[in-house]
Design a protein around this motif. Structure first.
Motif, short mmCIF file in Angstrom:
data_model
loop_
_atom_site.label_atom_id
_atom_site.label_comp_id
_atom_site.label_asym_id
_atom_site.label_seq_id
_atom_site.Cartn_x
_atom_site.Cartn_y
_atom_site.Cartn_z
N PRO A 190 0.81 -1.23 0.00
CA PRO A 190 0.00 0.00 0.00
C PRO A 190 0.84 1.28 0.00
N ILE A 191 0.35 2.29 -0.74
CA ILE A 191 1.04 3.58 -0.86
C ILE A 191 0.14 4.67 -0.28
N TYR A 192 0.67 5.41 0.65
CA TYR A 192 -0.03 6.61 1.16
C TYR A 192 1.00 7.73 1.13
N MET A 193 1.00 8.47 0.04
CA MET A 193 2.13 9.37 -0.23
C MET A 193 1.66 10.75 -0.65
N ILE A 194 2.39 11.79 -0.19
CA ILE A 194 2.20 13.12 -0.79
C ILE A 194 3.50 13.53 -1.46
N MET A 195 3.36 14.35 -2.51
CA MET A 195 4.51 14.73 -3.33
C MET A 195 4.46 16.22 -3.62
N PRO A 196 5.09 17.02 -2.75
CA PRO A 196 5.09 18.47 -3.01
C PRO A 196 6.22 18.82 -3.96
N GLY A 197 6.09 19.93 -4.68
CA GLY A 197 7.20 20.33 -5.54
C GLY A 197 6.90 21.54 -6.41
N ARG A 198 7.96 21.96 -7.11
CA ARG A 198 7.89 23.13 -7.97
C ARG A 198 7.48 22.69 -9.37
N VAL A 199 6.60 23.44 -9.98
CA VAL A 199 6.15 23.11 -11.34
C VAL A 199 6.23 24.35 -12.24
N PHE A 200 6.17 24.14 -13.54
CA PHE A 200 6.46 25.22 -14.49
C PHE A 200 5.43 25.24 -15.62
N ARG A 201 4.98 26.42 -15.97
CA ARG A 201 4.11 26.55 -17.14
C ARG A 201 4.42 27.84 -17.88
N ARG A 202 4.20 27.80 -19.21
CA ARG A 202 4.49 28.99 -20.01
C ARG A 202 3.37 30.00 -19.83
N GLU A 217 0.84 16.84 -4.53
CA GLU A 217 0.13 15.72 -5.12
C GLU A 217 -0.13 14.70 -4.02
N GLY A 218 -1.24 14.03 -4.08
CA GLY A 218 -1.50 12.95 -3.12
C GLY A 218 -1.78 11.67 -3.88
N LEU A 219 -1.31 10.55 -3.36
CA LEU A 219 -1.59 9.25 -4.01
C LEU A 219 -1.80 8.19 -2.94
N VAL A 220 -2.94 7.51 -3.07
CA VAL A 220 -3.21 6.37 -2.20
C VAL A 220 -3.45 5.16 -3.08
N ILE A 221 -2.71 4.09 -2.85
CA ILE A 221 -2.93 2.84 -3.58
C ILE A 221 -3.03 1.72 -2.55
N ASP A 222 -4.16 1.02 -2.60
CA ASP A 222 -4.36 -0.07 -1.63
C ASP A 222 -5.42 -1.00 -2.22
N ARG A 223 -5.84 -1.97 -1.45
CA ARG A 223 -6.92 -2.83 -1.96
C ARG A 223 -8.26 -2.20 -1.61
N ALA A 301 -6.15 9.83 -6.23
CA ALA A 301 -5.08 10.83 -6.30
C ALA A 301 -5.72 12.22 -6.21
N PHE A 302 -4.92 13.16 -5.80
CA PHE A 302 -5.40 14.55 -5.81
C PHE A 302 -4.20 15.46 -6.01
N GLY A 303 -4.48 16.69 -6.43
CA GLY A 303 -3.39 17.65 -6.61
C GLY A 303 -3.92 19.06 -6.51
N PHE A 304 -3.16 19.91 -5.82
CA PHE A 304 -3.59 21.31 -5.77
C PHE A 304 -2.40 22.25 -5.58
N GLY A 305 -2.66 23.53 -5.76
CA GLY A 305 -1.59 24.54 -5.74
C GLY A 305 -1.27 25.01 -4.33
N ILE A 306 0.03 25.01 -4.01
CA ILE A 306 0.45 25.45 -2.67
C ILE A 306 0.43 26.98 -2.57
N ASP A 307 0.90 27.66 -3.62
CA ASP A 307 0.92 29.13 -3.61
C ASP A 307 -0.49 29.67 -3.38
N ARG A 308 -1.43 28.98 -4.03
CA ARG A 308 -2.81 29.37 -3.93
C ARG A 308 -3.33 29.26 -2.50
#
Ligand code: DAH
Length: 333
Positions: A190-202, A217-223, A301-308
């Motif tokens: 099972p995975i219960y993970m968050i993944m923060p980081g910097r992203v880029f867009r034009r 980002e959040g990710l949960v993988i389980d049965r 999974a989920f994802g949202f903006g930290i700056d926001r």
């Protein structure tokens, strides 16, 4: 006349010696040696002397006296200028002793504060933290997230490409979602993970956009993970991060990497809603790209903006203020 010259010279020397400012010296200089000064008028009256010898003697005395005065004025100027400089230096001296005894402490940037608080809250909910590279391949950023080359959703990400390979296969990640794939490939569920980081867009910077920003980002993988687990996790997070008076809701939406997909909003105590991010049940194609069997594993999974979030929390009107490095702004948080 010789006596008069001597008298003017002696009183002049005395006044020069008593002068206390450069201004006063300038005035004496004009008064004695200037065009309309005492020595000039002596010179005029030389003409009225009777004999050549008298003129010669008086002229020499005059020149000698003028030279003495000139020398005295010059010497006094040097002394007064030095005193003036000492006075100005003393007046402009900076007292730094307070800085030495009480150094001012800085603090983490607004976005770093939000990032760390988000990590704290999710760690409290049992999640672990992972990070991935900012320079990504097309595979992780798009392909593995169920967005093949021709997928129209790609145009929603204004992508910055590197010139490492000129086929556009190496890019600056446009979201933190590619880290989901990297985690699935390396961590046994099972995975219960968050993944923060910097992203880029034009994007051109404006009050609500920056070309460089941050996501989590959040990710949960389980049965047997269901949409109810997703909704419950989002709500638990909302209350832990914003406070018990906040609630959350999911609204149907579309993302290529989740099915079904939703947008999640939070409700402030005053009843108004803010759109926060995207989420959904991980698409079977995404599970497969991560090396997992969709018949065995499911997840959300989920994802949202930290700056926001930081902007929302502190009521910052213009996101550009957060990156202007203006100490008057930074100091407030
Ligand atoms: N990656 C999306 C974006 O940048 C946000 C997102 C939506 C992430 C849905 C997710 C998700 O994990 O399930 O717009």
């Amino acid at each position: 006349m010789l006596d008069e010259v001597t008298a003017v010279r002696d009183s002049g020397l005395q006044r020069i010696e008593l002068a206390t400012s450069l201004d006063e010296i300038d005035r004496l200089d004009a008064e004695l040696l200037g065009k309309k000064g005492a020595f000039a008028s002596f010179k005029t009256s030389l003409a009225s002397l009777a004999t050549v010898d008298e003129k010669k003697a008086a002229g020499q005395a005059l020149n000698a006296a003028a030279a003495t005065i000139t020398g005295a004025i010059g010497a006094r100027r040097v002394v007064l200028a030095a005193a003036e400089r000492t006075r100005v230096l003393a007046a402009e001296r900076l007292d730094l002793t307070e800085e030495l005894t009480a150094p001012r402490r800085g603090h983490a940037h607004l976005v770093t504060q939000a990032w760390e608080r988000l990590e704290d809250v999710f760690i409290g909910l049992g999640f672990q933290v992972a990070e991935g590279p900012e320079v990504e391949t097309d595979f992780y950023n798009f392909e593995a997230l169920n967005m093949p080359r021709s997928h129209p959703a790609r145009s929603g990400f204004d992508t910055l490409f590197t010139d490492y390979r000129d086929d556009g296969s190496v890019l600056l990640r446009t979201h933190t979602s590619p880290v989901q794939i990297r985690v699935m490939q390396t961590v046994e569920p099972p995975i219960y993970m968050i993944m923060p980081g910097r992203v880029f867009r034009r994007d051109t910077p404006d009050a609500t956009h920056m070309p460089v920003f941050h996501q989590i980002e959040g990710l949960v993988i389980d049965r047997d993970i269901t949409m109810a687990h997703l909704a419950g996790t989002i709500d638990a997070f909302t209350k832990a991060f914003f406070g018990g008076a906040f609630t959350s809701r999911l609204r149907p939406n579309y993302f290529p990497f989740t099915e079904p997909s939703a947008e999640f909003d939070i409700q402030r105590p005053d009843g108004t809603w803010i759109e926060l991010g995207g989420c959904g049940m991980v698409h079977p194609n995404v599970l497969r790209a991560g090396g997992l069997d969709p018949e065995q594993w499911s997840g959300f999974a989920f994802g949202f903006g930290i700056d926001r979030m930081a902007r929302e929390r502190h009521g910052v009107e213009d996101i550009r203020d957060m990156y202007s490095n203006d100490i008057r702004f930074v100091e407030q948080f």
